[in-house]
Every structure is written in C-alpha cells, then in structure tokens.
Write a protein that holds these residues in place. Sequence first.
Motif, PDB file in Angstrom:
ATOM      1  N   UNK A 111     -32.323  23.842 -18.043  1.00 44.65           N
ATOM      2  CA  UNK A 111     -33.681  24.343 -17.759  1.00 44.65           C
ATOM      3  C   UNK A 111     -34.698  23.974 -18.830  1.00 44.65           C
ATOM      4  N   UNK A 112     -34.233  23.436 -19.949  1.00 42.38           N
ATOM      5  CA  UNK A 112     -35.170  23.076 -21.022  1.00 42.38           C
ATOM      6  C   UNK A 112     -36.061  21.885 -20.665  1.00 42.38           C
ATOM      7  N   UNK A 113     -35.850  21.281 -19.514  1.00 46.23           N
ATOM      8  CA  UNK A 113     -36.838  20.283 -19.059  1.00 46.23           C
ATOM      9  C   UNK A 113     -38.207  20.939 -18.925  1.00 46.23           C
ATOM     10  N   UNK A 114     -38.218  22.270 -18.747  1.00 47.82           N
ATOM     11  CA  UNK A 114     -39.504  22.993 -18.696  1.00 47.82           C
ATOM     12  C   UNK A 114     -40.269  22.854 -20.012  1.00 47.82           C
ATOM     13  N   UNK A 115     -39.557  22.572 -21.086  1.00 48.29           N
ATOM     14  CA  UNK A 115     -40.173  22.463 -22.421  1.00 48.29           C
ATOM     15  C   UNK A 115     -40.372  21.006 -22.854  1.00 48.29           C
ATOM     16  N   UNK A 116     -40.086  20.081 -21.952  1.00 50.92           N
ATOM     17  CA  UNK A 116     -40.203  18.657 -22.314  1.00 50.92           C
ATOM     18  C   UNK A 116     -41.635  18.335 -22.757  1.00 50.92           C
ATOM     19  N   UNK A 117     -41.763  17.749 -23.937  1.00 52.86           N
ATOM     20  CA  UNK A 117     -43.087  17.329 -24.413  1.00 52.86           C
ATOM     21  C   UNK A 117     -43.961  18.471 -24.911  1.00 52.86           C
ATOM     22  N   UNK A 118     -43.414  19.689 -24.922  1.00 50.83           N
ATOM     23  CA  UNK A 118     -44.185  20.853 -25.365  1.00 50.83           C
ATOM     24  C   UNK A 118     -44.626  20.661 -26.815  1.00 50.83           C
ATOM     25  N   UNK A 119     -43.716  20.164 -27.643  1.00 53.63           N
ATOM     26  CA  UNK A 119     -44.027  19.873 -29.048  1.00 53.63           C
ATOM     27  C   UNK A 119     -42.932  18.962 -29.581  1.00 53.63           C
TER      28      UNK A 119
END
Lengths: 424, 424
Positions: free
Chosen positions: B64-72
């Motif tokens: 589910x960490x694809x939700x955080x892709x490119x976040x920082x």
Amino acid sequence: MSILIKNGYVIYGENLDVIRADVYIEGNRISKVGKNLNIGADYVIDARGKVISPGFINAHTHSPMVLLRGLADDLPLMEWLQSYVWPMERKLKPEHIYWGALLGIIEMIKSGTTAFVDMYFHMEGVAKASEEAGIRAYLSYGMVDLGDEEKRNAEIKETLKLLEFIEKLDSSRIEFFFGPHAPYTCSPELLKWVREKADESKKRITIHINETKDEVKQIKEKYGKTPVEFLDELGFLKSDVTAAHGVWLTDREIEILAKKGVTIVHNPASNMKLGSGVMPLEKLLRAGVNIALGTDGAASNNNLDMIEEMKLVSLLHKVHNLNPTLADARTVFKMATQNGAKALNLDAGAIKEGALADIVVIDFNKPHLRPITNIISHIVYSANGNDVETTIIDGEIVMLDGEVLTIDEEKALDKVQKIVDELR
Amino acid sequence: MSILIKNGYVIYGENLDVIRADVYIEGNRISKVGKNLNIGADYVIDARGKVISPGFINAHTHSPMVLLRGLADDLPLMEWLQSYVWPMERKLKPEHIYWGALLGIIEMIKSGTTAFVDMYFHMEGVAKASEEAGIRAYLSYGMVDLGDEEKRNAEIKETLKLLEFIEKLDSSRIEFFFGPHAPYTCSPELLKWVREKADESKKRITIHINETKDEVKQIKEKYGKTPVEFLDELGFLKSDVTAAHGVWLTDREIEILAKKGVTIVHNPASNMKLGSGVMPLEKLLRAGVNIALGTDGAASNNNLDMIEEMKLVSLLHKVHNLNPTLADARTVFKMATQNGAKALNLDAGAIKEGALADIVVIDFNKPHLRPITNIISHIVYSANGNDVETTIIDGEIVMLDGEVLTIDEEKALDKVQKIVDELR
C-alpha cells in the motif's frame, strides 16, 4: 511544420517548474508555452495525463556496440575485452556498424533520447543512420595511436575523412567531434594535434579520462603526473572538451577540470557493471564542474536507457556515501538534460520559448507512475525508457505513440539479428 | 482451464536452460514442456520472439505504500519518516489501504511479479485486493510494541484477526505470515510469542533485520549482543523465517543465519536510496544462506519492478567490491525466482513439469532486447518491468498482452489519485 501538444504536465525551463500547459512548436523551435493555446497546428498531440519533458541527452555512448549486447558479462575486464569484445569488433565492417548504430538509435529514440555523443569506428555509417532516423548526433572517430607514428597518421586520416563526410552531409542535426580515445592510448603528439585542429576548426572534443584505477597508474608511471595534469600541461583542456567517466580523480584534478570548464560525463551503469569505481560526484559538483550523463556502450550497461541511468546516479551516490540527500532527483534530471546541452553548446535541454524543439512525451497513465505527485521524482525513481510515448527532435515527430516514424523498426531488428547470428 | 504457450524461448528448470519450446498448462500446474506440443487447449498464446520465464517473487514489500510514492525523497531518514511518511500513514484508513494495495498489485502483475510478501496494517484490504487481482500473496500485519504490554496485546489481537480473516477467505493463493516488525521495535516477549504461535500454527514469519547501522547499535546497547545473536538466543530463528535487508551483519551473524536456514531478502534499491548500506552478499552466498529479492515499499524505491531490482543487485555488488564477476546474471535471476519460492515453501520459481503455473511472457521484439543472444543477461541487464506482456498465476491468465484482465485498471488509477489528492 507546426505541432501543438495539449494539456500536459510541462517541465518548464531550467528550474524544472511543472506547469499544466500546452506547448506550441513552429519549425524546429518551441514558439509558445502556455495554458489553452488556441493556435491552429499541422499536428495536435493530446497529452492529457502525460508529461512533456525535455528530451534526454546521452553525452557518452558507442551506439554500434548494441551488436555486442549480451555477448559476455560478469567477467574480469581484460578477459572480457580480449576474449569477447575485441575479437568481435575486429569482424565489424561498415555495413554492420550502420545497422548496429540504427538499432542503437531506435532504442534511444524509443526511450526519449534526442541527442547523443558517439565514439567508434566506421562512423560514416553512424552518421548515415542518424540522418535517416532524425536524431541529433555528435560523432567522433575513436583515435588510438599507442605512441606509434604510422598508426597516428592513419588515425588522423580517418578522423579527417569523417570530418569531411559530415561537412558534406551538411545536416543541421549532425556534428563532428574529435575523439582521441584516452590519455593512456593516445600519444602527446596526437593529443596536441587534436587540440590544434579543434581550435582551428572550432569543432569540439570528446575523450575518456580516469575510468579505471589501472589506467591512472599507467599514466603516472609513464609521465610522472595524473592524467588531468598531463592533459592540462599539454594545453588540451578547454571548455570544448567533454570527458567521459572521471571516476578516479584527485582534488587537484577536480580543481583543474573546474577551472578549464571541462564537462565530465558520468556513466554510472558502466562504471558499476565493469566494477570501475564511483565517481566523486559531490566534489565535482561543489567545484562547479558541469556533469552530464551517458549510458556508455550497450556491452557494459546493457541498454541505452537514460531514464534508468538517472536512477542509478542517485542510488549509487546515496549508498556509496551512506547519505540519502545526495544526487537528488532534480540535480540528476538536469544532468540528463540541460547539462548535456551545455556540453554540446546546444540550445536545448529545457522547454522554453525559443529553444530547439527536442521534446518527449512520457505516459503517466501507468500504475508505477501514479499517484501523480512529484513528477520529477517519478521520472527519476520510478519510470523507465519504455514509458516514453512520443519523441520530437528538431521540431520533427520521430516517434508517435510508441511507433518510430522515420525507420522501419522491424526490418532493423531482423537485420541486426541476422548480422550477429552470422558473426558469432 | 488449459493454456498452451507456443514457440517461445523457455527458461527451463532450476538450471535456467534456455530452450525453444512450448509450455502446456493444465489447471494450476505446468503439465508439459517440449517442442511442437500438439495438444488442444482452451487458450493458445503465441510467444514467437518472446521469452517464457518463471514469474518473479517479490519477497519483501509494503504494497500500500504506493500511496506514498513521490511524497518526499532525498531527505535524511528521520526527517523523511517523521515529517512525511508517518503523518501520511496516520491518515490511512482501511479503504485507502485496499486501493493502495490494488494499485501496487496491478503494478506488480504488469511487471511480472506473480507472488509477494507484504507487511503493513489494515491488511484485510490487501488480502481482498490480492484475491480479486489473482496474485499470490503472503500477508503479515507489522507488529510493533516498543516494550509496552498494552500495545503488545493490541498488536497480537490485530495479528490474530488477520490470521482468522485469511483462514476464512480460504484462498489457495493467499497465506498468512507473522510480521514482527524488527528486533529494535519488538520486545523479547512479543518475539517469543510469535515463535510459539508460528510453531503451533505452522505459519511462517517475516521480519526486518539489520537494515541500518543505527538500529544495530541500539540493539547492542540494549541487549549487549548483535540483533541476530539476540534473535537466536530467543530461539526465534528457524527456516520458516524470511528476514528483510540484512545490511549490517557480522561474520558470526552470517554463520547463525546459515545454520538456522533463515532466508535473507535483499532490497538493493531501498538500501541504496535510503543510504542504508551494502549487504555482504558474497559472504552470505558463500555461507550458503538463501537470498531472495524484494523491492521494499514504493516510498523508498520508488517502484515495484523486480526486473529493475535484479540489475541493481548485480551493479551494486560489482562496484562496491570493484569486481565485475560478482552477482552474475544467473545468480541474480535465481534470487528473484527460485530462491523466493524456497523462502515461501512454494512449488514455483522455475518452469518444469508439475510445478505451479506462475509464468510470465516477456516481449523480446524490442530494440533494447536485441540481438537475442544471452536471454538471462538481457532480462537482468537490459529489460525492465514494462517488457512483460503476459502474466499467468496459479494457471490463470491475469494479464494478457499488457492488459490486466482481473481488475479495472483505469478505475484503480483514478481512485488512488483521488485518495492521495484528498489526503495530502
């Protein structure tokens, strides 16, 4: 011809600002960038959910070496060269080089490269392939004299032949480079000849420097100085020099490179695969050296994918220094675009009004590029060359929706297969 | 259902022999591999110019960490976690996890992953997404008690809830794993509970170990021994343990891991991007430790592409040791396939008669995969996830010619975009 690319995420200017806008191209230049451009165009490209990026500049490769892709890997350097690379290269005739270069150029166009710097032999075939495919090419014949005068004269003759061939070709996209191979393979006489001729003809120079520990040792033993000091004392180093690798550099050498305005081309995949070493990227950047990016030849990579190469830069320097803040995505993206353009004195590498129209469209309607948050991060860390959908070079659409328009791709793939099956 | 894949280059058996053959699948198993199989099948796939490969096993991720892709990106570890990752994770509700996992699973299927080991929270959503998408999933709830008894009891409750959920789901493709997060975040009491419950239930365990220098230091200060010695003395280490990272390991720890039959999952992209360090791969292999491969979560990679990950393994260890013979293509390919299967006690990871039909077809009709010479080399060094065309899992075609058949991909992409736009 005019082209209007509509509704994309545009990576704008040298500062890489991402804006939702249209890009209008007239002739071979970007004419307007802005929202809702209502201009008639010969060709309209819908870039909804897609990214409009400057094309990538592969500042160091040997395009025909795709013929050697997968020939041998995972070997000690000298065994790999002596038992596989050199025997194969000795068999390569001009026709083979033409088809190899064509395959390499198709690969580059399909993965978003709009310009490349090449060094190999039988380079007339590379010029011909570049002209047909519509890519921007900076072509050098790789000169090696090993201190032998007869060989030197033959190499000079080959170089002048290529210069003449490219001048006659008279293409706006194809330029001649001098290509002395490296300080350890070229005599001081040859290097001095190159410098004189470059000054006289206003042509630029590409060379390999400080790639392996061993070659640095050789130079030190022979000349009593480091390779960059050696080149500098010959008067060889000026801002028209694009030098590949620069892995093993002293602080003094970095200082000289910065002072002389030399561009260093980083080739992380090749330096990693051959176990050559890790370039002192941070020191070079801090000294103000212009760092461009290259794939090197396919035999030591094994692809020509500049998007993959960007990720490698960042990951390599972060882990080598145990510091995740190094080689950040924006710095690396600039290496692959505007820094390459600077090395070539090319008015491209960034999307802005008046610049040459060397542009790629990257399809972000893919799971690995979603959610769309930080576009530069996604290109550097998550994308690869296959995500490039459309490639425009010098205002011409050379690939549209994944299909190369200038070349019969299937024919080239089959022809190269036949050549390699026969040669092996 | 039966499937006949015709005329491909088959990567056959544990020895990775490349043969031109057909592959016949009956039910969920490979029934025959051979030339010119004249068998009627419900579905025939033409693989001319294509490669029939075992599917890849992503042995460590947080889908589910694809939700955080490119976040920082490009930040010091603690700033990245405290200012970006953790605040975002606190906002994630079960529905978000379901959609995130679905996006991650689509990405994995499209890049040739047929099984994955996951650790996160609200894992029921990951189970649901895996079941719908048709992928093989080994799912753990990541337990962290930090020595707090109340927290421990809550974590145990969550874990047992997931165990019950997966048992009720009764899927042949979805399996429960215990997921104690790491020695530095789990108390000895919790780790002992996991070991007892694992023995009792015959379920396997996944955990993070020795990822950063700092966590090793913490453990040594707290317990007076290295993390692996600490785990071993608890009786925690057995061959049912799949441990991610293993970057900072002493020779003594490597010896213990080998003796206990623990699998170590290498995550090169993540270790590089976070600047964690370089796993002692050669020492581990020499000691006989089973090494599988994982992408880790998309926040620290930033994709879930196992083909890209293979290239990173090889390049990282070659350059780190200045030795091009290390981590050769075949060794790395096995890590991504059969070694993962071994870790999971899964009868897959190689194409042979009787094995589970977890198979991908890779399109080699592409410039960067020509000429066809060494197929394993091309997959490891030149291909990427986008080259995968068809994915078969447990005898079912889940992707055909680039189109996911089990899930509405466009809907998932849009939904995730909406979720992340709202949460940021």
